[in-house]
Write a protein that holds these residues in place. Structure first.
Motif, mmCIF file in Angstrom:
data_model
loop_
_atom_site.group_PDB
_atom_site.id
_atom_site.type_symbol
_atom_site.label_atom_id
_atom_site.label_comp_id
_atom_site.label_asym_id
_atom_site.label_seq_id
_atom_site.Cartn_x
_atom_site.Cartn_y
_atom_site.Cartn_z
ATOM 1 N N PRO A 400 0.798 -1.234 0.000
ATOM 2 C CA PRO A 400 0.000 0.000 0.000
ATOM 3 C C PRO A 400 0.827 1.278 0.000
ATOM 4 O O PRO A 400 0.332 2.324 -0.420
ATOM 5 C CB PRO A 400 -0.844 -0.125 1.279
ATOM 6 N N GLU A 401 2.091 1.225 0.460
ATOM 7 C CA GLU A 401 2.901 2.448 0.480
ATOM 8 C C GLU A 401 3.202 2.971 -0.920
ATOM 9 O O GLU A 401 3.430 4.168 -1.093
ATOM 10 C CB GLU A 401 4.219 2.189 1.215
ATOM 11 N N ARG A 402 3.250 2.115 -1.920
ATOM 12 C CA ARG A 402 3.492 2.547 -3.309
ATOM 13 C C ARG A 402 2.704 1.612 -4.227
ATOM 14 O O ARG A 402 3.266 0.707 -4.840
ATOM 15 C CB ARG A 402 4.982 2.518 -3.634
ATOM 16 N N PRO A 403 1.374 1.802 -4.322
ATOM 17 C CA PRO A 403 0.549 0.852 -5.079
ATOM 18 C C PRO A 403 0.871 0.785 -6.555
ATOM 19 O O PRO A 403 0.596 -0.216 -7.206
ATOM 20 C CB PRO A 403 -0.886 1.362 -4.830
ATOM 21 N N GLU A 404 1.465 1.854 -7.113
ATOM 22 C CA GLU A 404 1.769 1.824 -8.544
ATOM 23 C C GLU A 404 3.022 1.007 -8.859
ATOM 24 O O GLU A 404 3.284 0.685 -10.025
ATOM 25 C CB GLU A 404 1.944 3.247 -9.087
ATOM 26 N N LEU A 405 3.816 0.641 -7.845
ATOM 27 C CA LEU A 405 5.004 -0.187 -8.049
ATOM 28 C C LEU A 405 4.597 -1.644 -7.925
ATOM 29 O O LEU A 405 4.344 -2.148 -6.831
ATOM 30 C CB LEU A 405 6.083 0.164 -7.018
ATOM 31 N N ARG A 406 4.538 -2.329 -9.055
ATOM 32 C CA ARG A 406 4.086 -3.724 -9.078
ATOM 33 C C ARG A 406 5.265 -4.642 -9.403
ATOM 34 O O ARG A 406 5.995 -4.390 -10.359
ATOM 35 C CB ARG A 406 2.975 -3.904 -10.111
ATOM 36 N N ILE A 407 5.402 -5.676 -8.602
ATOM 37 C CA ILE A 407 6.469 -6.661 -8.789
ATOM 38 C C ILE A 407 5.848 -7.925 -9.369
ATOM 39 O O ILE A 407 4.851 -8.427 -8.844
ATOM 40 C CB ILE A 407 7.169 -6.987 -7.459
ATOM 41 N N PRO A 408 6.395 -8.466 -10.461
ATOM 42 C CA PRO A 408 5.844 -9.717 -11.005
ATOM 43 C C PRO A 408 5.904 -10.840 -9.971
ATOM 44 O O PRO A 408 6.911 -11.016 -9.283
ATOM 45 C CB PRO A 408 6.759 -10.018 -12.197
ATOM 46 N N MET A 409 4.817 -11.584 -9.863
ATOM 47 C CA MET A 409 4.795 -12.764 -8.999
ATOM 48 C C MET A 409 5.135 -13.972 -9.861
ATOM 49 O O MET A 409 4.347 -14.393 -10.711
ATOM 50 C CB MET A 409 3.426 -12.947 -8.347
ATOM 51 N N LEU A 410 6.317 -14.512 -9.667
ATOM 52 C CA LEU A 410 6.812 -15.630 -10.468
ATOM 53 C C LEU A 410 6.765 -16.914 -9.640
ATOM 54 O O LEU A 410 7.138 -16.924 -8.466
ATOM 55 C CB LEU A 410 8.247 -15.377 -10.924
ATOM 56 N N VAL A 411 6.311 -18.002 -10.254
ATOM 57 C CA VAL A 411 6.368 -19.325 -9.631
ATOM 58 C C VAL A 411 7.211 -20.225 -10.522
ATOM 59 O O VAL A 411 7.186 -20.116 -11.745
ATOM 60 C CB VAL A 411 4.963 -19.925 -9.428
ATOM 61 N N ARG A 412 7.964 -21.116 -9.890
ATOM 62 C CA ARG A 412 8.864 -21.973 -10.639
ATOM 63 C C ARG A 412 8.097 -23.001 -11.459
ATOM 64 O O ARG A 412 7.002 -23.426 -11.090
ATOM 65 C CB ARG A 412 9.828 -22.698 -9.695
ATOM 66 N N LEU A 413 8.677 -23.376 -12.584
ATOM 67 C CA LEU A 413 8.150 -24.443 -13.426
ATOM 68 C C LEU A 413 9.110 -25.627 -13.375
ATOM 69 O O LEU A 413 10.329 -25.436 -13.340
ATOM 70 C CB LEU A 413 7.985 -23.959 -14.865
ATOM 71 N N PRO A 414 8.569 -26.853 -13.405
ATOM 72 C CA PRO A 414 7.144 -27.177 -13.378
ATOM 73 C C PRO A 414 6.516 -26.835 -12.032
ATOM 74 O O PRO A 414 7.215 -26.739 -11.018
ATOM 75 C CB PRO A 414 7.128 -28.679 -13.641
ATOM 76 N N LEU A 415 5.210 -26.632 -12.032
ATOM 77 C CA LEU A 415 4.518 -26.223 -10.817
ATOM 78 C C LEU A 415 4.729 -27.244 -9.705
ATOM 79 O O LEU A 415 4.628 -28.450 -9.925
ATOM 80 C CB LEU A 415 3.021 -26.076 -11.100
ATOM 81 N N GLU A 416 4.999 -26.753 -8.510
ATOM 82 C CA GLU A 416 5.218 -27.632 -7.363
ATOM 83 C C GLU A 416 3.955 -27.799 -6.517
ATOM 84 O O GLU A 416 3.918 -28.634 -5.623
ATOM 85 C CB GLU A 416 6.351 -27.082 -6.496
ATOM 86 N N SER A 562 4.169 -34.207 -8.536
ATOM 87 C CA SER A 562 5.451 -34.910 -8.616
ATOM 88 C C SER A 562 5.621 -35.669 -9.922
ATOM 89 O O SER A 562 6.749 -36.002 -10.310
ATOM 90 C CB SER A 562 5.592 -35.877 -7.434
ATOM 91 N N VAL A 563 4.513 -35.956 -10.613
ATOM 92 C CA VAL A 563 4.602 -36.689 -11.885
ATOM 93 C C VAL A 563 3.978 -35.881 -13.030
ATOM 94 O O VAL A 563 3.605 -36.427 -14.060
ATOM 95 C CB VAL A 563 3.918 -38.071 -11.781
ATOM 96 N N GLY A 564 3.871 -34.567 -12.853
ATOM 97 C CA GLY A 564 3.455 -33.725 -13.961
ATOM 98 C C GLY A 564 1.967 -33.600 -14.176
ATOM 99 O O GLY A 564 1.537 -33.283 -15.293
ATOM 100 N N VAL A 565 1.154 -33.828 -13.165
ATOM 101 C CA VAL A 565 -0.295 -33.614 -13.253
ATOM 102 C C VAL A 565 -0.644 -32.493 -12.281
ATOM 103 O O VAL A 565 -0.457 -32.645 -11.070
ATOM 104 C CB VAL A 565 -1.091 -34.886 -12.926
ATOM 105 N N HIS A 566 -1.137 -31.383 -12.815
ATOM 106 C CA HIS A 566 -1.345 -30.181 -12.016
ATOM 107 C C HIS A 566 -2.823 -29.829 -11.960
ATOM 108 O O HIS A 566 -3.583 -30.127 -12.884
ATOM 109 C CB HIS A 566 -0.538 -29.021 -12.602
ATOM 110 N N LEU A 567 -3.194 -29.155 -10.889
ATOM 111 C CA LEU A 567 -4.590 -28.839 -10.635
ATOM 112 C C LEU A 567 -4.772 -27.318 -10.605
ATOM 113 O O LEU A 567 -3.991 -26.601 -9.969
ATOM 114 C CB LEU A 567 -5.022 -29.440 -9.292
ATOM 115 N N LEU A 568 -5.806 -26.847 -11.302
ATOM 116 C CA LEU A 568 -6.200 -25.438 -11.275
ATOM 117 C C LEU A 568 -7.691 -25.401 -10.974
ATOM 118 O O LEU A 568 -8.516 -25.693 -11.838
ATOM 119 C CB LEU A 568 -5.892 -24.763 -12.612
ATOM 120 N N MET A 569 -8.034 -25.063 -9.733
ATOM 121 C CA MET A 569 -9.423 -25.093 -9.304
ATOM 122 C C MET A 569 -10.024 -23.696 -9.304
ATOM 123 O O MET A 569 -9.373 -22.729 -8.896
ATOM 124 C CB MET A 569 -9.538 -25.694 -7.905
#
Length: 640
Positions: A400-416, A562-569
């Motif tokens: 909230p101190e600098r709402p216009e400064l946005r940092i990309p949220m990166l997650v490692r691949l493959p998804l853990e 762990s075997v490459g099957v990922h869930l997006l709910m």
């Protein structure tokens, strides 16, 4: 002068309002117990922990973190309290270490509110223990002292609470670990560890690296933000096809800054074997820098407020000075000193934010598609890649101190871990002005945008997407995927469609796990087995799910990654409330995201509540269709 304690040594406390700082290098649980004259903890109401972080005179962290700050006001404790014990414990689970021998020795310091260190203790000599009493503050002959304890417990938190005489020790330990698991499901992963020659903020730069970044009470040093450790040492986060030796430093691509000036921002100035890795490390460095400089600023403001209160308490202790010009003058002087401290902290904070904003303006246009927003021009030059990138952008984070400064949220691949798009009405301001159907529609659009990103950053035929939409309620939102032809089959509808998709994917997980346990390669799998990574999008859960389907979904969430099957709910947790606590492990195993801006994510070092913004495609943009069209063309052209 700071007293560096050894086990069993004590030291007098010069004041009663204190801060206890803990640095462990890996996420741990921090809590505290109150003891009577014999040291007995009389009940659960005398234990401060992540589920109940505040007691009279005591406040602890709300989640597991690598660094903690515990606030103690000894004068505000209950009258019967003669001892305050600081407890540290490793959270259970396969993601972290199971014993203190696998982590760096925890460091504990007792400081005044101005940041002056009174005593410190490095807890050494731990082995199989997973919980430890770090130190205790105790009352002796009317004076408070601190003693270094370092007593470890191989039986964990429960045994430690039993040893302190708590009758409901094991029940409370379970409650604490549940609260920690809930906090972990809402946490942003720690940034990658840094090498000693890689200071993100170069010498002389304001902020986290220099001496002018804020008062004592600033955020912990960079070495405190480390990745979790396993029993065997640091987790290897290297790309499977990347070299294992230390990466080279970044090439000098910008002239050195003038004396007294901040360094010139350059995209890719972190270490790494490739520009992809350098940008990844740089983005995480920006995230950490923003977290730390904000923690420093907030700590300075808290110190200024506390100092003003103390000055007013002293000045107005005499009832005769509370009224008239004497009281008014005391209030004005205390307020003026507070504003002076806050202004000084804000000046340093703004200097740091200006530098980070300049860096963001340079880095954002240089990001590859996997890291870029949908409005980045790099998508117009998109081509289907030949290799999997290190990470994927799943949204933006801001404070909230600098709402216009946005940092990309990166997650490692493959998804853990799987992802959960919360389609319920959250407490955010954005959701307050929407009806339930609008939020659900945005939730599905967010899922489609994330699925499209995953399809776009994987090579052709190395990623497949399945959709379960039992009632067909989101057919319009899934249209970009079906129209482009990137789905192997239309979205499954009805209970039979749900059962068929879940049966295929659970069978695939079983086959791959058996092959892995037997040391067999992909050629040992049955003919026709799709070896590509799979993503299952589930909409409107639990509609169309019976008990068997729910168990299969839980199995996929636990064993699939762990075997490459990922869930997006895409689900509203309230819709599944009839299942009760049986689904709690499912929700905790998923990274919760929201279709509207919401401050539900926290970082694991300083505990900031970050506002998350989903990676939605700009209104009216045709880029999603263009990218999916190229993906579909590449899949059709792939040799069979």
């Amino acid at each position: 002068m700071t007293a560096e304690l050894v086990r069993g040594q004590n030291h007098p406390l010069p004041q009663t309002r204190l801060e206890i700082r803990v640095s462990a290098g890996t996420p741990i649980v921090a809590g505290a117990t109150l003891g009577d004259e014999s040291g007995t903890v009389r009940g659960t109401e005398w234990v401060a922990h992540p589920g109940t972080p505040t007691l009279p005179g005591l406040e602890v962290s709300r989640q597991a973190a690598a660094d903690h700050r515990l606030a103690v006001d000894l004068e505000a404790l209950p009258q019967d309290v003669h001892r305050v014990s600081v407890l540290l414990a490793l959270p259970p689970g396969a993601a972290g270490p199971g014993r203190f021998a696998a982590v760096a020795a925890p460091f504990v310091a007792v400081t005044g509110l101005d940041g002056t260190e009174v005593a410190s203790y490095t807890i050494t000599g731990l082995d199989a223990e997973s919980a430890v009493v770090a130190l205790e503050l105790y009352l002796r002959n009317g004076a408070w002292k601190v003693r270094a304890i370092g007593q470890g417990y191989a039986g964990g938190l429960a045994d430690m609470l039993v040893d302190q005489g708590l009758p409901q020790a094991r029940e409370l330990a379970a409650v604490i670990l549940d609260a920690v698991a809930l906090g972990a499901s809402r946490s942003v992963a720690a940034p990658p560890p840094r090498t000693s020659d890689e200071a993100r903020v170069r010498a002389g730069a304001p902020g986290t690296g220099g001496s002018e970044g804020g008062p004592a009470g600033a955020a912990p040093p960079p070495e405190a933000a480390q990745q979790p450790l396993t029993d065997g040492g640091p987790i290897d986060y290297a790309h499977p096809r990347r070299k294992t030796t230390a990466p080279p430093p970044p090439p000098p691509t910008a002239p050195p800054a003038a004396p007294g000036e901040p360094p010139v921002p350059v995209a890719g100035d972190a270490t790494g074997w490739s520009m992809d890795e350098r940008l990844y490390n740089q983005v995480w460095g920006m995230f950490e820098d923003l977290a730390r400089t904000t923690a420093s600023y907030r700590s300075a403001v808290d110190f200024a407020d506390s100092r003003m209160e103390q000055e007013l308490d002293r000045a107005l202790a005499d009832p005769r000075s509370r009224i008239g010009s004497t009281g008014d003058r005391a209030r004005e002087e205390a307020s003026a000193r507070r504003e002076q401290l806050v202004d000084r902290a804000r000046e340093a904070f703004d200097r740091d934010l200006t530098q980070l904003t300049a860096e963001s303006e340079v880095v954002e246009p240089a990001l590859p598609p996997a890291y870029a927003r949908w409005d980045n021009p790099v998508w117009h030059a998109y081509r289907v890649p030949m290799e999997i990138p290190m990470a994927l952008r799943v949204g933006d984070l801001r404070l909230p101190e600098r709402p216009e400064l946005r940092i990309p949220m990166l997650v490692r691949l493959p998804l853990e871990r799987g992802l959960w798009i919360d389609s319920g009405r959250s407490g955010s301001e954005a959701a307050a002005f929407m009806d339930a159907e609008q939020v659900k529609r945005l939730a599905v659009e967010t899922a489609v945008a994330l699925a499209a990103r995953l399809l776009a950053v994987y090579p052709a035929h190395e990623f497949a997407v399945h959709v379960v939409d039992p009632a067909g309620a989101a057919a319009g939102a899934f249209a970009p995927l079906t129209r482009a032809g990137v789905l192997g089959e239309p979205p499954a509808a009805g209970a039979q469609g749900v059962a068929a998709v879940l049966a295929r994917l659970t069978q695939r997980v079983d086959l791959l796990q058996m092959a892995a346990r037997g040391g067999a390669g992909a050629d040992a799998l049955p003919p026709g087995t799709d070896t590509a990574e799979q993503l299952l999008i589930v909409n409107d859960f639990p509609h169309g799910f019976d008990d068997r389907a729910v168990n299969q979904l839980r199995y996929l969430a636990d064993e699939g990654p762990s075997v490459g099957v990922h869930l997006l709910m895409v689900a509203d947790r309230e819709d599944a409330s009839a299942y009760g606590p049986v689904l709690q492990p499912l929700w905790r195993s998923l990274l919760r995201l929201t279709p509207v801006p919401d401050d539900h994510l926290a970082d694991p070092w300083v505990g900031h509540a970050w506002t998350y913004e989903p990676p939605l495609v700009p209104s009216g943009s045709a880029i999603l269709g263009q990218v999916l069209g190229q993906v579909a063309d590449a899949r059709r052209a792939w040799p069979r």
